[in-house]
Write an enzyme that holds these catalytic residues in place. Structure first.
Site, short mmCIF file in Angstrom:
data_model
loop_
_atom_site.label_atom_id
_atom_site.label_comp_id
_atom_site.label_asym_id
_atom_site.label_seq_id
_atom_site.Cartn_x
_atom_site.Cartn_y
_atom_site.Cartn_z
N GLY A 8 -61.91 15.75 46.65
CA GLY A 8 -61.55 14.59 47.34
C GLY A 8 -62.63 13.61 46.69
O GLY A 8 -63.53 14.07 46.13
N ASP A 109 -53.59 15.39 45.49
CA ASP A 109 -53.90 15.73 46.84
C ASP A 109 -52.35 15.37 47.67
O ASP A 109 -52.01 16.20 48.47
CB ASP A 109 -55.12 15.23 47.46
N THR A 184 -72.19 -4.01 70.74
CA THR A 184 -71.80 -3.81 69.73
C THR A 184 -70.83 -2.56 69.18
O THR A 184 -69.69 -2.53 68.50
CB THR A 184 -72.72 -4.23 68.67
N1 LIG Z 1 -65.59 12.44 64.85
C1 LIG Z 1 -65.60 12.24 63.76
N2 LIG Z 1 -66.41 11.05 63.28
C2 LIG Z 1 -66.71 10.92 61.77
N3 LIG Z 1 -66.05 11.84 60.91
C3 LIG Z 1 -65.43 12.94 61.31
C4 LIG Z 1 -65.07 13.18 62.61
N4 LIG Z 1 -64.46 14.36 62.72
C5 LIG Z 1 -64.42 14.51 61.37
N5 LIG Z 1 -64.88 13.71 60.69
C6 LIG Z 1 -65.00 13.79 59.16
O1 LIG Z 1 -63.92 13.97 58.63
C7 LIG Z 1 -64.11 14.58 57.48
C8 LIG Z 1 -63.29 15.64 56.62
O2 LIG Z 1 -62.24 15.22 56.43
P1 LIG Z 1 -61.38 15.13 55.24
O3 LIG Z 1 -61.82 16.55 54.47
O4 LIG Z 1 -60.07 14.96 55.66
O5 LIG Z 1 -61.57 13.97 54.20
P2 LIG Z 1 -62.80 13.53 53.41
O6 LIG Z 1 -63.57 14.76 52.87
O7 LIG Z 1 -63.54 12.51 54.31
O8 LIG Z 1 -62.26 12.81 52.35
P3 LIG Z 1 -61.56 13.22 50.77
O9 LIG Z 1 -60.92 14.73 51.00
O10 LIG Z 1 -60.92 12.12 50.31
O11 LIG Z 1 -63.04 13.57 50.21
C9 LIG Z 1 -65.49 15.06 57.37
O12 LIG Z 1 -66.37 14.50 56.34
C10 LIG Z 1 -66.10 15.09 58.59
O13 LIG Z 1 -67.50 14.57 58.78
C1 LIG Z 2 -55.34 7.87 47.27
C2 LIG Z 2 -56.19 8.77 47.05
C3 LIG Z 2 -57.75 8.11 46.80
C4 LIG Z 2 -56.55 9.78 48.45
O1 LIG Z 2 -57.12 10.84 48.20
C5 LIG Z 2 -55.53 9.61 46.02
O2 LIG Z 2 -54.50 10.36 46.19
C6 LIG Z 2 -55.48 9.02 44.60
O3 LIG Z 2 -56.36 8.64 44.05
N1 LIG Z 2 -54.21 8.58 44.28
C7 LIG Z 2 -53.83 7.88 43.10
C8 LIG Z 2 -52.85 6.88 43.44
C9 LIG Z 2 -51.56 7.55 44.02
O4 LIG Z 2 -51.52 8.32 44.70
O5 LIG Z 2 -50.66 6.90 43.91
#
Ligand SMILES: Nc1ncnc2c1ncn2[C@@H]1O[C@H](COP(=O)(O)OP(=O)(O)OP(=O)(O)O)[C@@H](O)[C@H]1O
Ligand SMILES: CC(C)(CO)[C@@H](O)C(=O)NCCC(=O)O
Ligand SMILES: [K+]
Length: 257
Positions: A8, A109, A184
């Site tokens: 990601g 994804d 806040t």
């Molecule tokens: N209560 C919470 N507050 C903040 N973050 C959280 C909480 N619970 C889970 N997370 C976060 O969710 C994230 C996992 O999410 P996920 O793997 O779906 O997406 P991502 O890694 O953030 O994004 P991407 O897949 O786009 O790189 C972790 O980074 C974790 O820190």
């Molecule tokens: C939208 C995100 C960033 C989510 O991970 C990814 O799926 C992405 O880069 N998409 C490209 C544009 C699209 O999905 O239409």
């Protein structure tokens, strides 16, 4: 064993599939500078720490960050002697082709989520993924990805607030006790939490109205469980949906060479 890699914009997840279950899942931040050798040191160390021999014969990658794919390919080739399947590349087939505007590059994804959710639930779905972005993927009756919605991710919105306003601190996402904050941090947490509950509910309502068919909603991504405590947003929450989708696409390509 099959190594599934989900890259990601924020995090990269490696998960080892033994054909029946995921035996190990490891997470690292996404950095395009990371080399094949660095991946291997990290990966093999943690696998051994978990008591698993890194006996990988196949690799499948989904990456929303194009530039990390090169080093992941080298990693697969150098350490496991295999050519990885990369979702979105012509040689990686999908069980059902997406139906979107010509020339559109759907995020891999999202295609993987659609394939994983369809295999588990069948058609007419909305998949909501709380990653860097909050995405909604519409899956048709035949399993095709037919469009969706991209909204800013929850953490991204919070970071933007903190970055743009001198007096607003960095805060963690939680479900606030009350909607009306009296400090806040509580005000920010309320805005993010209830704001996203509303965003998800409104977008799903409008997708359903536009699509005009009954649809089930599947939540995934790190924050899906938290949001599911607030309101009946999802019919099901699945933390391994993207990984499951990768195994589905891998199997489909094996069976349809
Ligand atoms: N209560 C919470 N507050 C903040 N973050 C959280 C909480 N619970 C889970 N997370 C976060 O969710 C994230 C996992 O999410 P996920 O793997 O779906 O997406 P991502 O890694 O953030 O994004 P991407 O897949 O786009 O790189 C972790 O980074 C974790 O820190
Ligand atoms: C939208 C995100 C960033 C989510 O991970 C990814 O799926 C992405 O880069 N998409 C490209 C544009 C699209 O999905 O239409
Ligand atoms: K993700």
């Amino acid at each position: 064993m099959l190594l599934c890699i989900d890259c990601g914009n924020t995090n990269t997840v490696f998960s080892v599939w033994d054909g029946r279950s995921f035996v190990c899942t490891l997470r690292t931040s996404t950095e395009h500078q990371r080399t094949a050798d660095q991946y291997f040191v990290w990966f093999s160390t943690l696998l051994r720490h978990n008591g698993i021999e890194p006996d990988i014969s196949e690799v499948i990658i989904s990456s929303t960050v194009p530039r990390v794919v090169f080093n992941l390919r080298v990693f697969a080739d150098r350490y496991f002697g295999t050519r990885p399947l990369v979702v979105g590349k012509p040689e990686c087939k999908l069980p059902t082709a997406p139906r979107v505007d010509a020339g559109t590059q759907v995020g891999p994804d999202r295609l993987v989520n659609a394939a994983g959710a369809y295999e588990r639930h069948g058609g007419e779905l909305i998949v909501v993924d709380f990653g860097t972005a909050t995405t909604f993927d519409v899956v048709a009756a035949d399993g095709a990805y037919v469009g969706g919605v991209i909204a800013p991710g929850v953490n991204l919105s919070l970071e933007a607030l903190h970055a743009a306003a001198a007096a607003l601190p960095h805060v963690d996402i939680t479900k606030p006790q009350a909607v009306i904050g009296t400090n806040t941090v509580a005000c920010m947490q309320s805005g993010i939490f209830w704001g996203y509950v509303g965003l998800v509910r409104e977008i799903c309502t409008r997708i359903r109205a536009e699509y005009d068919r009954p649809m089930r909603v599947i939540g995934t991504g790190g924050l899906a469980p938290l949001f599911s405590t607030a309101d009946v947003l999802f019919d099901s929450v699945e933390d391994d949906l993207t990984m499951h989708g990768l195994t589905v696409i891998h199997r489909y390509n094996k069976e349809n060479p």
